[in-house]
Design a protein around this motif. Structure first.
Motif, PDB file in Angstrom:
ATOM      1  N   ALA A  14       0.108   8.075 -16.814  1.00 30.65           N
ATOM      2  CA  ALA A  14       0.189   7.031 -17.838  1.00 30.65           C
ATOM      3  C   ALA A  14       1.637   6.836 -18.279  1.00 30.65           C
ATOM      4  N   ILE A  15       2.351   7.934 -18.489  1.00 34.45           N
ATOM      5  CA  ILE A  15       3.755   7.853 -18.903  1.00 34.45           C
ATOM      6  C   ILE A  15       4.608   7.231 -17.803  1.00 34.45           C
ATOM      7  N   ILE A  33      -1.605  -2.028 -19.830  1.00 32.13           N
ATOM      8  CA  ILE A  33      -2.364  -2.273 -18.599  1.00 32.13           C
ATOM      9  C   ILE A  33      -1.793  -1.454 -17.448  1.00 32.13           C
ATOM     10  N   ILE A  34      -0.463  -1.452 -17.302  1.00 31.10           N
ATOM     11  CA  ILE A  34       0.172  -0.693 -16.217  1.00 31.10           C
ATOM     12  C   ILE A  34      -0.073   0.803 -16.396  1.00 31.10           C
ATOM     13  N   ALA A  35      -0.003   1.283 -17.641  1.00 32.33           N
ATOM     14  CA  ALA A  35      -0.282   2.696 -17.914  1.00 32.33           C
ATOM     15  C   ALA A  35      -1.701   3.044 -17.507  1.00 32.33           C
ATOM     16  N   SER A  70      -0.762   8.451 -24.785  1.00 36.58           N
ATOM     17  CA  SER A  70       0.409   8.723 -23.935  1.00 36.58           C
ATOM     18  C   SER A  70       1.316   7.508 -23.858  1.00 36.58           C
ATOM     19  N   ALA A  71       0.707   6.324 -23.754  1.00 36.49           N
ATOM     20  CA  ALA A  71       1.487   5.085 -23.681  1.00 36.49           C
ATOM     21  C   ALA A  71       2.254   4.849 -24.972  1.00 36.49           C
ATOM     22  N   ILE A  72       1.580   5.040 -26.101  1.00 38.31           N
ATOM     23  CA  ILE A  72       2.233   4.855 -27.400  1.00 38.31           C
ATOM     24  C   ILE A  72       3.365   5.865 -27.582  1.00 38.31           C
ATOM     25  N   PHE A  73       3.103   7.115 -27.203  1.00 40.22           N
ATOM     26  CA  PHE A  73       4.126   8.158 -27.296  1.00 40.22           C
ATOM     27  C   PHE A  73       5.357   7.788 -26.468  1.00 40.22           C
TER      28      PHE A  73
END
Length: 199
Positions: A14-15, A33-35, A70-73
């Motif tokens: 995800a990262i 979306i990509i994550a 994970s994306a937000i982080f």
């Protein structure tokens, strides 16, 4: 142990998806979306092929929550990532190591031949990255001359070799996944690549 590896692989991929999307200057929706595609793409294809439906991330909402977190982080701390390309490479490498052993284990649970299990492991590890790169208008790493799928295959072979030894399954997962990661790191460090027909 297996569930922990699955979660760690999801975080890593995800990262890596977020880093590529940020590099492509996508908006918030595009980044998410990509994550998501990067994290679950390989596992989705694997589950569909072995008839394990609904696919794993649809049955367990933990994966969706982990991907979003994970994306937000990664987005919040993007300014702390000084070397975007290096960070992407590391998270991508960790992801393929973890997902290779997950795919192999899934194949074994489905009663498949070791060769097919290795293929499933390689697919689980690489297909999310393939989708990520295609959506981001990049040539997928697996189709370049870099050692990528080869590392997954060698890790898969290692998995079945050490499985014959009196070793706990947890250590089999750790060792095989580490082999994938080590081969990928060493191949890039020493510029080892598969031969091509082009000059």
């Amino acid at each position: 142990m297996f569930y922990t590896i699955d979660i760690l692989g999801t975080i890593a991929f995800a990262i890596s998806g977020v880093l590529v999307a940020i590099n492509k200057k996508m908006d918030l929706f595009g980044i998410l979306i990509i994550a998501f595609v990067t994290a679950v793409g390989g596992g989705t294809l694997r589950d569909l092929l072995i008839g394990d439906t609904p696919v794993n991330w649809m049955k367990d909402m933990t994966f969706s929550y982990v991907i979003m977190a994970s994306a937000i982080f990664a987005m919040i701390f993007r300014s702390k990532i000084n070397y975007l390309r290096t960070s992407l490479f590391l998270f991508d490498t960790i992801g393929i190591g973890l997902y290779t052993v997950i795919g192999i284990d899934k194949g074994l649970n489905a009663g498949l031949h070791p060769i097919i299990c290795i293929a499933l492991g390689t697919m689980t590890a690489s297909f999310g990255g393939v989708l990520r790169d295609i959506l981001c208008n990049e040539i997928p790493v697996i189709f370049r001359k870099e050692i990528y799928a080869t590392a997954c295959i060698l890790g898969g072979i290692t998995y079945f070799m050490i499985r014959m030894l009196p070793i706990q399954d947890n250590w089999v997962f750790i060792i095989a996944g580490s082999v994938v990661i080590a081969i990928r790191l060493l191949a890039v460090k020493f510029k080892i690549a598969l031969p091509t027909i082009y000059k």
